[in-house]
Design an enzyme around this catalytic site. Structure first.
Site, PDB file in Angstrom:
ATOM      1  N   GLY A  97       0.840  -1.254   0.121  1.00  0.00           N
ATOM      2  CA  GLY A  97      -0.016  -0.014   0.026  1.00  0.00           C
ATOM      3  C   GLY A  97       1.059   1.111  -0.014  1.00  0.00           C
ATOM      4  O   GLY A  97       1.596   1.328  -0.771  1.00  0.00           O
ATOM      5  N   ASP A  98       0.536   2.094   0.957  1.00  0.00           N
ATOM      6  CA  ASP A  98       1.287   3.315   1.203  1.00  0.00           C
ATOM      7  C   ASP A  98       2.113   3.395   2.277  1.00  0.00           C
ATOM      8  O   ASP A  98       2.633   4.443   2.849  1.00  0.00           O
ATOM      9  CB  ASP A  98       0.490   4.476   1.062  1.00  0.00           C
ATOM     10  CG  ASP A  98      -0.630   4.472   2.306  1.00  0.00           C
ATOM     11  OD1 ASP A  98      -0.814   3.239   2.814  1.00  0.00           O
ATOM     12  OD2 ASP A  98      -1.368   5.401   2.544  1.00  0.00           O
ATOM     13  N   GLU A  99       2.634   2.101   2.778  1.00  0.00           N
ATOM     14  CA  GLU A  99       3.579   2.202   4.015  1.00  0.00           C
ATOM     15  C   GLU A  99       5.048   1.866   3.603  1.00  0.00           C
ATOM     16  O   GLU A  99       5.244   0.884   2.789  1.00  0.00           O
ATOM     17  CB  GLU A  99       2.916   0.955   4.938  1.00  0.00           C
ATOM     18  CG  GLU A  99       3.784   0.789   5.949  1.00  0.00           C
ATOM     19  CD  GLU A  99       3.129  -0.228   7.049  1.00  0.00           C
ATOM     20  OE1 GLU A  99       2.348   0.043   7.581  1.00  0.00           O
ATOM     21  OE2 GLU A  99       3.674  -1.240   6.954  1.00  0.00           O
TER      22      GLU A  99
END
Length: 254
Positions: A170-172
């Site tokens: 994801g956006d991690e």
């Protein structure tokens, strides 16, 4: 090189400097009648290198056992090495952003679990992008992917060669920073916030995001490196609860 150019040159001069040591270490055994097989790089006349599979055998006098000559066989394996590098890249790196993936992160954390001196520091930074879901919902996942690539590039510019930057989904993103004390880790986190605070221009939109950063730290032997990741994750969520666009340090850090 022509045969005349090769004549009289020491063998080590033809071998890449990084590969010479192993060959020199094997030389005594080969001279006494043994053999040696390895993969190494040979230098071309223009200074470039080529990977070869090498097999070297000493030929001894059957009566005196004196060394008569060496028989060497080399086979070009450059293409195989290229494919191996590509496969390793695919196995350890995120295909979208090119930074490391979970496998590389785990490998880096495992390496950090080896016994270390009491004065060794290790920091882990875990960051999650703020308002990234809004980007995907408003402009679509293609633009979201562009944002992730730009973010990864900015993060890479802030890391050292000894750090490990990974995207864990994801956006991690996670950064493992050896030899980094807690204050330095917080400073890195603050630079990340400044780097992501401005607008990000994609092919179809200009977006504003931000990040929440969690920091965990150990001084001395790490013990359980996975605990550092969990602590950084908890600190990141604490930063989000406090209003986002912040750096929080795990209470368990020491």
């Amino acid at each position: 090189m022509t045969p005349d150019e090769l004549h009289g040159r020491p063998v080590t001069a033809l071998i890449h400097p990084d590969d010479r040591r192993a060959l020199l270490e094997a030389a005594p055994s080969v001279r006494s009648g043994g053999s040696y097989a390895s993969e190494l790089r040979l230098l071309r006349a223009d200074g470039t290198s080529v990977w070869v599979a090498n097999s070297t055998t000493a030929v001894l006098d059957p009566i005196t056992h004196d060394l008569l000559e060496y028989r060497v066989s080399v086979r070009d394996i450059t293409e195989r090495k290229r494919l191996e590098t590509e496969l390793e890249q695919q196995a350890l790196h995120d295909p979208l952003t090119g930074v490391g993936n979970r496998f590389l992160l785990q490998s880096s954390l495992d390496d950090a679990s080896t016994p270390s001196a009491d004065d060794t520091d290790l920091a882990v930074l875990l960051l999650d992008l703020d308002r990234f879901k809004e980007v995907n919902d408003t402009y679509g996942h293609a633009i979201g992917d562009e944002v992730l690539v730009i973010v990864a590039s900015r993060l890479a510019s802030l890391t050292r060669s000894t750090d490990t930057l990974t995207r864990t989904g994801g956006d991690e993103f996670v950064i493992v920073c050896p030899d980094t004390d807690q204050n330095s880790a917080v400073a890195i986190g603050e630079r990340i916030l400044r780097s992501l605070a401005g607008q990000i221009a994609t092919s179809a939109a200009v977006v504003s995001i931000g990040a929440s950063v969690g920091v965990s730290h150990r001084r001395g032997a790490v013990g359980d490196p996975d605990a550092l990741l969990i602590e950084a994750d908890h600190a990141m969520y604490a930063a989000k609860r406090a209003g986002r666009n912040q750096v929080h340090v795990s209470s368990a850090s020491r």
